[in-house]
Structure formats: structure tokens, C-alpha cells
Design an enzyme around this catalytic site. Structure first.
Site, short mmCIF file in Angstrom:
data_model
loop_
_atom_site.label_atom_id
_atom_site.label_comp_id
_atom_site.label_asym_id
_atom_site.label_seq_id
_atom_site.Cartn_x
_atom_site.Cartn_y
_atom_site.Cartn_z
N CYS A 142 0.82 -1.21 0.00
CA CYS A 142 0.00 0.00 0.00
C CYS A 142 0.86 1.27 0.00
O CYS A 142 1.53 1.55 -0.97
CB CYS A 142 -0.99 -0.03 1.16
SG CYS A 142 -2.38 1.14 0.92
N LYS A 163 -11.11 8.68 -1.07
CA LYS A 163 -10.45 7.47 -0.59
C LYS A 163 -11.05 6.24 -1.25
O LYS A 163 -12.27 6.11 -1.40
CB LYS A 163 -10.61 7.36 0.93
CG LYS A 163 -9.86 6.19 1.53
CD LYS A 163 -10.00 6.17 3.05
CE LYS A 163 -9.21 5.02 3.66
NZ LYS A 163 -9.33 5.00 5.14
N SER A 192 -7.66 0.19 0.87
CA SER A 192 -7.99 1.29 1.77
C SER A 192 -6.88 2.33 1.61
O SER A 192 -5.87 2.31 2.31
CB SER A 192 -8.06 0.79 3.22
OG SER A 192 -8.33 1.86 4.10
N HIS A 235 -4.57 -4.57 0.58
CA HIS A 235 -4.29 -5.10 1.92
C HIS A 235 -4.75 -6.55 2.04
O HIS A 235 -5.75 -6.84 2.73
CB HIS A 235 -4.97 -4.24 2.98
CG HIS A 235 -4.33 -2.92 3.21
ND1 HIS A 235 -3.16 -2.78 3.93
CD2 HIS A 235 -4.68 -1.68 2.80
CE1 HIS A 235 -2.82 -1.50 3.98
NE2 HIS A 235 -3.72 -0.81 3.29
N GLU A 237 -3.64 -8.68 3.83
CA GLU A 237 -3.47 -9.12 5.22
C GLU A 237 -4.65 -8.75 6.11
O GLU A 237 -4.77 -9.26 7.24
CB GLU A 237 -2.19 -8.51 5.81
CG GLU A 237 -2.29 -7.07 6.29
CD GLU A 237 -2.23 -6.02 5.19
OE1 GLU A 237 -2.23 -4.82 5.51
OE2 GLU A 237 -2.18 -6.40 4.00
N ARG A 249 -14.33 4.34 12.60
CA ARG A 249 -13.44 5.36 13.16
C ARG A 249 -13.64 6.69 12.45
O ARG A 249 -13.77 7.75 13.08
CB ARG A 249 -11.98 4.91 13.02
CG ARG A 249 -10.93 5.92 13.45
CD ARG A 249 -9.60 5.58 12.81
NE ARG A 249 -9.67 5.68 11.35
CZ ARG A 249 -8.80 5.08 10.52
NH1 ARG A 249 -7.83 4.33 10.99
NH2 ARG A 249 -8.94 5.24 9.21
#
Length: 314
Positions: A142, A163, A192, A235, A237, A249
Site C-alpha cells: 500500500c 479514498k 484502503s 491489503h 493481510e 473510526r
């Protein structure tokens, strides 16, 4: 085969609960085997969560992997206990004279920060330069992939207006490349990021092998021809709820984020999300360990030579 991690690392209990073979240092020291030495430079704020995610992916291999954790500097962390960092993380100066089979540099929440404004930018450049002569293959994830494009190809930072968040469909572009061995023609992976990895732009401005792309997300996977630098813009992971936690968040902070795409069942945040990317995430890391690291690295790491790889390419 197992991954070897420090006996008291929090990830050990999590992975054992998931029936992942984790070998403590005390047992590994009795085995006569040359494990792969893999260094993880963890740039994410929640280091315990991130290290567990990457260790989970690295465990799905027949190779024994010896993991060491690296921190970028000694600034106090807001999200990770200092005791944890002191116990399990190395400073770069402690390992810079050594060689490693593999290096993973994680993402970082710096999508809207200019490179020159990143506090540790000069130190990161030093580590990436060091890797050229001390690491067989480096995997950039990323934000680290964007940073590597700047440092290796001198490409300017390219930032999206909105985003990119969600789980996107990707297509493989080089069916027989080792990193894609066993991949389906199409697969899902989470993103992300604000970073922009436009397929045409990278094809025109680098000599990278572009391996997997998405119509919405751009390049997902690319590698240098010698496989010593691998770029993953998403991502793989991430846990099933990581995108959810990031979304909530941002909601609480009043950022009015767009709901992650193709993530929640029925596009309803009240429904628990399900991971749809695990299999290809594990496969990608197993392929990287096998074809980019194990098949390329010298048996004796003391004999590591950047010239060897240059000659192999010739």
C-alpha cells in the site's frame, strides 16, 4: 512448516488458537535447518494487530520462516505499548550489518501527507537503499508501494480525490508469472488508500511487470523483472473487520466517509462483514516466499551479493 517468532509475542496465542503451527525460539534452536530470515518493517499505528495479520499470511508455507520485527524510529507510539516495542522490535542500527532473505514494508496512514513531510522519510530512504545489497526480495504494501515507486522510479506522489475503500474485483494479466501461480482468473482483494496506481501510467513510466489490475482500483500487483521488488497496493493481510473498524473510526471523527464498496452483506453496515480475499492473500504470500525469496536467495546469507542478481538478469 512453522513460522518462528519470539516466545512471548502476543500473536503466538492468536495464531495457535487458529491452529497455525507457530514454533517458539526455544524449540527452533534445536532444529538443524536453515530457515528463511524475513524482516517486517511495521509502519502501521496498531502494530500488534498488523504483525499478527502478516504473520498469519507468512505461516501458510512449507518453508520455515524466522521473523524479526523492525521499527522505523524510537518515537513513542500512541497505539502500541512501549514495553511491546522494546521487547520485540529492533532498531535499524541493530540489524543493518546483516543480510535477510525477505523484507516486508507495511502500509502507513500517510495517504494525504507529502513524502517530504513524513517524519521518517529520510530514514525510510536509507532502509530501502540498504535493502538493495542486504535483502533478496522486498515486498512493499500500500503506502510503502507508493513510496517505493518514488524512490526507485522517481515517480511523483499521485493522490485520488476520494479514498478508495472496499473489496474490488481484479483480473490477472500474466497468467504464468510465478507470483500468480494458482490464482483464479479473477479474484477479490481489499483496498484502503488515497494513493493512485493508474495502470496505464505505471505501464508507461516503469519497467514493472504489471500482474493484476482492477478497473476501479488500478494496479494491485506488480514486480520488477528480477522479482526483487514486489508491489502490493491493497491489503491482503486485512482481517474481516479491519475495513469496518476504519470506516467506523472515520464516521466517529465526522469525516463522512464513503461506505466500503462490496464489503457489507446487502450494503448494510449493521451486517457483520465476511472476508472474501483470504485464499488469494495466503497464496500471494506463499508464492512470494517460494519464488521471489526461497528460489532466489543464497543458502549462506553471508554470500549475499547484489551483483549475483544483476548477472542472473543478464
Amino acid at each position: 512448516m512453522p513460522i518462528k517468532i519470539p516466545d512471548q509475542l502476543p500473536a503466538r496465542d492468536v495464531l495457535r488458537h487458529e491452529n497455525i503451527f507457530v514454533m517458539p525460539e526455544s524449540r527452533a534452536s534445536t532444529q538443524e535447518i536453515r530457515p528463511l530470515k524475513v524482516l517486517i518493517l511495521n509502519l502501521m499505528p496498531k502494530k500488534i494487530e498488523t504483525e499478527t495479520q502478516f504473520l498469519r499470511l507468512l505461516s501458510n508455507s512449507p518453508l520455515q520462516v524466522d521473523i524479526e520485527l523492525l521499527r522505523i524510529d524510537n518515537r513513542r507510539s500512541k497505539n502500541t505499548p512501549e514495553e511491546h516495542l522494546n521487547a520485540f522490535y529492533r532498531q535499524f542500527e541493530m540489524i543493518e550489518k546483516r543480510n535477510f532473505d525477505g523484507l516486508i514494508i507495511t502500509g502507513a496512514p500517510l495517504g494525504l501527507v507529502q513524502f517530504e513531510d513524513v517524519v521518517y522519510w529520510d530514514h525510510l530512504k536509507k532502509i530501502m537503499e540498504w535493502a538493495k545489497s542486504h535483502v533478496t526480495s522486498t515486498l512493499f504494501v500500500c503506502w510503502a508501494a507508493q513510496a517505493a515507486l518514488k524512490l526507485i522510479y522517481n515517480l511523483p506522489k499521485r493522490t485520488r480525490e476520494d479514498k478508495l475503500s472496499g473489496v474490488y474485483q481484479h483480473e490477472i494479466r500474466r497468467q504464468f508469472h510465478p507470483l500468480l501461480r494458482g490464482f483464479d482468473d479473477t479474484f477479490l482483494a481489499p483496498h484502503s488508500r488515497y494513493a493512485d496506481f493508474d495502470t496505464e501510467y505505471l505501464a508507461q513510466n516503469t519497467d514493472l511487470d504489471i500482474l493484476a489490475t482492477s478497473e476501479q482500483a488500478g494496479v494491485y500487483l506488480a514486480a520488477t523483472k528480477d522479482k526483487r521488488n514486489v508491489f502490493v497496493t491493497g491489503h491482503p493481510e486485512y482481517d474481516a473487520d479491519t475495513l469496518h473498524n476504519e470506516y467506523m473510526r472515520d464516521v466517529k471523527e465526522g469525516l463522512e466517509p464513503v461506505m466500503p464498496v462490496n464489503y457489507y452483506p446487502d450494503n448494510n453496515p449493521e451486517n457483520p462483514p465476511r472476508a472474501s480475499w483470504r485464499s488469494h492473500g495466503h497464496l500471494l504470500f506463499a508464492n512470494w516466499l517460494n519464488y521471489c525469496v526461497y528460489q532466489q536467495t543464497p543458502y549462506d546469507l553471508e554470500n549475499f551479493s547484489e551483483d549475483k542478481f544483476n548477472k542472473d538478469e543478464d
